[in-house]
Design a protein around this motif. Structure first.
Motif, PDB file in Angstrom:
ATOM      1  N   GLY A   1     -62.422   7.413 -17.844  1.00  0.00           N
ATOM      2  CA  GLY A   1     -61.712   7.422 -19.130  1.00  0.00           C
ATOM      3  C   GLY A   1     -60.215   7.441 -18.967  1.00  0.00           C
ATOM      4  O   GLY A   1     -59.495   6.598 -19.529  1.00  0.00           O
ATOM      5  N   ASP A   2     -59.670   8.322 -18.135  1.00  0.00           N
ATOM      6  CA  ASP A   2     -58.212   8.396 -18.067  1.00  0.00           C
ATOM      7  C   ASP A   2     -57.624   7.246 -17.270  1.00  0.00           C
ATOM      8  O   ASP A   2     -56.446   6.912 -17.407  1.00  0.00           O
ATOM      9  CB  ASP A   2     -57.720   9.757 -17.556  1.00  0.00           C
ATOM     10  N   GLY A   3     -58.461   6.581 -16.460  1.00  0.00           N
ATOM     11  CA  GLY A   3     -57.994   5.357 -15.790  1.00  0.00           C
ATOM     12  C   GLY A   3     -57.703   4.281 -16.810  1.00  0.00           C
ATOM     13  O   GLY A   3     -56.662   3.635 -16.785  1.00  0.00           O
ATOM     14  N   ILE A   4     -58.649   4.124 -17.730  1.00  0.00           N
ATOM     15  CA  ILE A   4     -58.446   3.143 -18.805  1.00  0.00           C
ATOM     16  C   ILE A   4     -57.210   3.504 -19.608  1.00  0.00           C
ATOM     17  O   ILE A   4     -56.360   2.663 -19.917  1.00  0.00           O
ATOM     18  CB  ILE A   4     -59.677   3.099 -19.728  1.00  0.00           C
ATOM     19  N   GLN A   5     -57.109   4.783 -19.923  1.00  0.00           N
ATOM     20  CA  GLN A   5     -55.986   5.263 -20.710  1.00  0.00           C
ATOM     21  C   GLN A   5     -54.661   4.870 -20.042  1.00  0.00           C
ATOM     22  O   GLN A   5     -53.769   4.298 -20.664  1.00  0.00           O
ATOM     23  CB  GLN A   5     -56.098   6.797 -20.797  1.00  0.00           C
ATOM     24  N   LEU A   6     -54.574   5.182 -18.740  1.00  0.00           N
ATOM     25  CA  LEU A   6     -53.345   4.914 -17.995  1.00  0.00           C
ATOM     26  C   LEU A   6     -53.097   3.407 -17.881  1.00  0.00           C
ATOM     27  O   LEU A   6     -51.984   2.926 -18.104  1.00  0.00           O
ATOM     28  CB  LEU A   6     -53.471   5.527 -16.597  1.00  0.00           C
ATOM     29  N   GLY A   7     -54.165   2.666 -17.560  1.00  0.00           N
ATOM     30  CA  GLY A   7     -54.039   1.217 -17.415  1.00  0.00           C
ATOM     31  C   GLY A   7     -53.550   0.583 -18.704  1.00  0.00           C
ATOM     32  O   GLY A   7     -52.667  -0.270 -18.706  1.00  0.00           O
ATOM     33  N   PHE A   8     -54.098   1.055 -19.804  1.00  0.00           N
ATOM     34  CA  PHE A   8     -53.721   0.484 -21.084  1.00  0.00           C
ATOM     35  C   PHE A   8     -52.263   0.795 -21.420  1.00  0.00           C
ATOM     36  O   PHE A   8     -51.526  -0.048 -21.941  1.00  0.00           O
ATOM     37  CB  PHE A   8     -54.650   1.043 -22.174  1.00  0.00           C
ATOM     38  N   LEU A   9     -51.844   2.006 -21.056  1.00  0.00           N
ATOM     39  CA  LEU A   9     -50.451   2.383 -21.308  1.00  0.00           C
ATOM     40  C   LEU A   9     -49.497   1.472 -20.518  1.00  0.00           C
ATOM     41  O   LEU A   9     -48.526   0.938 -21.063  1.00  0.00           O
ATOM     42  CB  LEU A   9     -50.226   3.850 -20.925  1.00  0.00           C
ATOM     43  N   VAL A  10     -49.821   1.268 -19.242  1.00  0.00           N
ATOM     44  CA  VAL A  10     -48.968   0.417 -18.405  1.00  0.00           C
ATOM     45  C   VAL A  10     -48.967  -1.015 -18.942  1.00  0.00           C
ATOM     46  O   VAL A  10     -47.918  -1.654 -19.068  1.00  0.00           O
ATOM     47  CB  VAL A  10     -49.439   0.434 -16.936  1.00  0.00           C
ATOM     48  N   PHE A  11     -50.152  -1.480 -19.301  1.00  0.00           N
ATOM     49  CA  PHE A  11     -50.310  -2.818 -19.874  1.00  0.00           C
ATOM     50  C   PHE A  11     -49.393  -2.995 -21.090  1.00  0.00           C
ATOM     51  O   PHE A  11     -48.620  -3.944 -21.196  1.00  0.00           O
ATOM     52  CB  PHE A  11     -51.781  -2.972 -20.270  1.00  0.00           C
TER      53      PHE A  11
END
Lengths: 261, 279
Positions: A107-117
């Motif tokens: 979950g927090d990987g997606i969160q972080l990836g989306f933020l960077v994206f």
């Protein structure tokens, strides 16, 4: 010619808007995007910029889409990577494992990836906005005013001018090579490409020497002087700009705790 | 007064090639002088001596009847007085906009912004490029680039303009525009030196012609004097103007009564033909 970024920078609906205003808008919005803890505001900027470009600056949307596709792809790959390889905590999906490699999305990987994206796209949009609406030449005089060292501005100016000569020259040589059946297979591609690059280097060298003679003939003595004159944006536009940025910040504050999953 | 004069100058390249041999060249005030010569004859090399970019191995270059000095301050002054327009405008235009490029010389002269702006405006007006101030050079056509390059030199208000092959690579209209600009400037008192191998245009504009071949001046005089020496002209890989050549053929092959000096321009030929028809 018309599919040229430089062409659009010189001929667009926002060309006459004060340069400093555009630069301030782009830079401050970019900083906010990059620093934003919330992914939503940068995405908002990413949506807003094409609106401005297509409706106000009258940039053809196809050209914009083509231009943005490369960074979009890059940002998307980053997103995939980060969601696959970052994060701990709660397991979201387990895709299986390849040998010792465990493919799982947290979950927090997606969160972080989306933020960077979203940060990448938001910030890049700001640069694109500047690139599409402001000719490089005006950016150069801007650089002068904000005290970027003269030597860097001069180098940038000469580089900008030479990019076009360079492209021209490379294009001509490329045609000449193709006319004599160059680039027919991958082997000759390598050889022709190498020759082109080598020749381009030599020609550039000579070109540099010729330019130096021409400049000396006009009294060049080691520093380029430019006619800097800068127009400041009106107070109304400054107030508008500040309110816009404050709204962005407020938006970030309100959305920073929203989880996307 | 001679704006530019070279006395017996010789120039040897570092590799030993003798590029110029005892060249005597004079351009007097207010004249339009043409330097005719085949490719590789030394035209460009000679021009680079006029503003001190190259220094002769022996001999002397004089500007406004005084020997050219090679100290930094002297060179700055000379380069303001002697403006060189190079053959390929892309070698010369480097600034991001037309305005900034034309302003380059005047700014180097240390003029204040107001004066620079005035000169840029004047110069662009004279070459018919007013309104292009903010364009980048790569958005211009060949002829336009050439005119901007000329404006860049004009803006320095030189005593003499030296143009290397000003019409090469241009379409007929572009070429005649350039020549008309030069003619106009010359009428206003500007001394001009052009190098060219366009023999059809030389007689129209030049008052004095030099022929250079293999680093030596082999002939000088008015267009009529120079072109009457057909042998020398041909030995330098040049030819007569088309009109003169036609007259030569009509005289020699068809025994028509057109004797030397052959007319060099369409206007002269017309007069001559009308005269002989009247008889």
């Amino acid at each position: 010619m018309e599919s040229h970024l430089d062409y659009h920078a010189h001929n667009n609906g926002l060309r006459e808007v004060n340069t400093l205003f555009k630069v301030l808008f782009a830079i401050s919005t970019m900083l906010i995007c990059v620093a934003s803890p919330s992914p939503f505001l940068p995405l908002f900027v990413f949506m807003l910029v094409p609106m401005l470009l297509v409706f106000l600056a009258k940039i053809p949307y196809k050209f914009y889409l083509r231009f943005i596709s490369a960074p979009f792809l890059f940002a998307f790959i980053t997103f995939l990577y980060m969601s696959l390889f970052f994060g701990t905590g709660e397991l979201w999906i387990h895709l299986g494992s390849i040998g010792p490699l465990n493919l799982a999305i947290y979950g927090d990987g997606i969160q972080l990836g989306f933020l960077v994206f979203s940060r990448m796209l938001g910030a890049f949009s700001c640069l694109v906005f500047l690139a599409f609406t402001t000719p490089m030449t005006e950016l150069f005089s801007m650089m002068h005013t904000i005290r970027i060292p003269a030597i860097m501005v001069e180098l940038a100016m000469l580089m900008y001018r030479f990019i076009f000569l360079f492209l021209d020259e490379a294009g001509k040589m490329h045609h000449a090579q193709k006319t004599r059946l160059g680039y027919s297979d991958w082997r000759s591609c390598l050889r022709c490409g190498g020759m082109l690059a080598g020749n381009l280097f030599i020609r550039t060298w000579f070109q540099g020497e010729k330019l130096h003679i021409a400049m000396e003939s006009r009294g060049y003595n080691g520093n380029l002087k430019t006619m800097k004159k800068i127009k400041y944006p009106g107070s109304l536009s400054i107030i508008l700009l500040i309110s816009f940025e404050i709204l962005l910040l407020a938006g970030i504050y309100m959305t920073m705790n929203i989880q996307i999953i | 007064m001679n704006v530019i004069e070279t006395r017996e100058i010789t120039y040897q390249y570092p590799d030993g090639t003798l590029a110029l041999k005892n060249v005597n060249f004079r351009a007097s005030k207010g004249m339009m002088v043409a330097l005719l010569g085949p490719n590789g004859a030394g035209k460009s090399t000679l021009f680079l001596h006029f503003n001190g970019i190259l220094r002769p191995t022996s001999g002397e270059v004089r500007v406004e009847d005084r020997p050219l000095g090679y100290k930094k301050e002297d060179l700055m002054k000379v380069r303001q007085k002697v403006g060189i327009v190079f053959q390929n405008p892309d070698d010369q235009l480097f600034a991001p906009t037309v305005m900034e490029d034309v302003a380059f010389g005047p700014l180097n002269m240390g003029l204040d912004l107001e004066e620079v702006e005035k000169r840029v405006k004047d110069a662009l007006g004279k070459v018919g490029m007013a309104g292009y101030e903010k364009k980048p050079p790569h958005h211009l056509s060949g002829g336009q680039k050439k005119r901007v390059a000329i404006a860049g030199i004009l803006a320095m208000q030189p005593e003499i303009m030296v143009l290397d092959e000003p019409t090469s690579g241009l379409d007929p209209k572009g070429a005649s525009q350039i020549l008309r600009i030069l003619y106009q400037l010359n009428q206003e008192g500007m001394s001009i030196v052009i190098s060219t191998h366009d023999v059809d245009l030389v007689p129209l504009y030049a008052s004095q012609v030099y022929i250079i071949n293999e680093g030596s001046i082999i002939k000088e005089g008015t267009p009529h004097e120079v072109f009457s020496d057909v042998k020398t002209i041909r030995s330098a890989n040049l030819r007569l103007p088309r009109i003169a050549h036609l007259m030569e053929i009509l005289e020699k092959e068809d025994s028509l009564p057109f004797d030397k000096p052959y007319p060099l321009t369409i206007g002269e030929a017309r007069r001559k033909i009308l005269e002989s028809f009247k008889d």
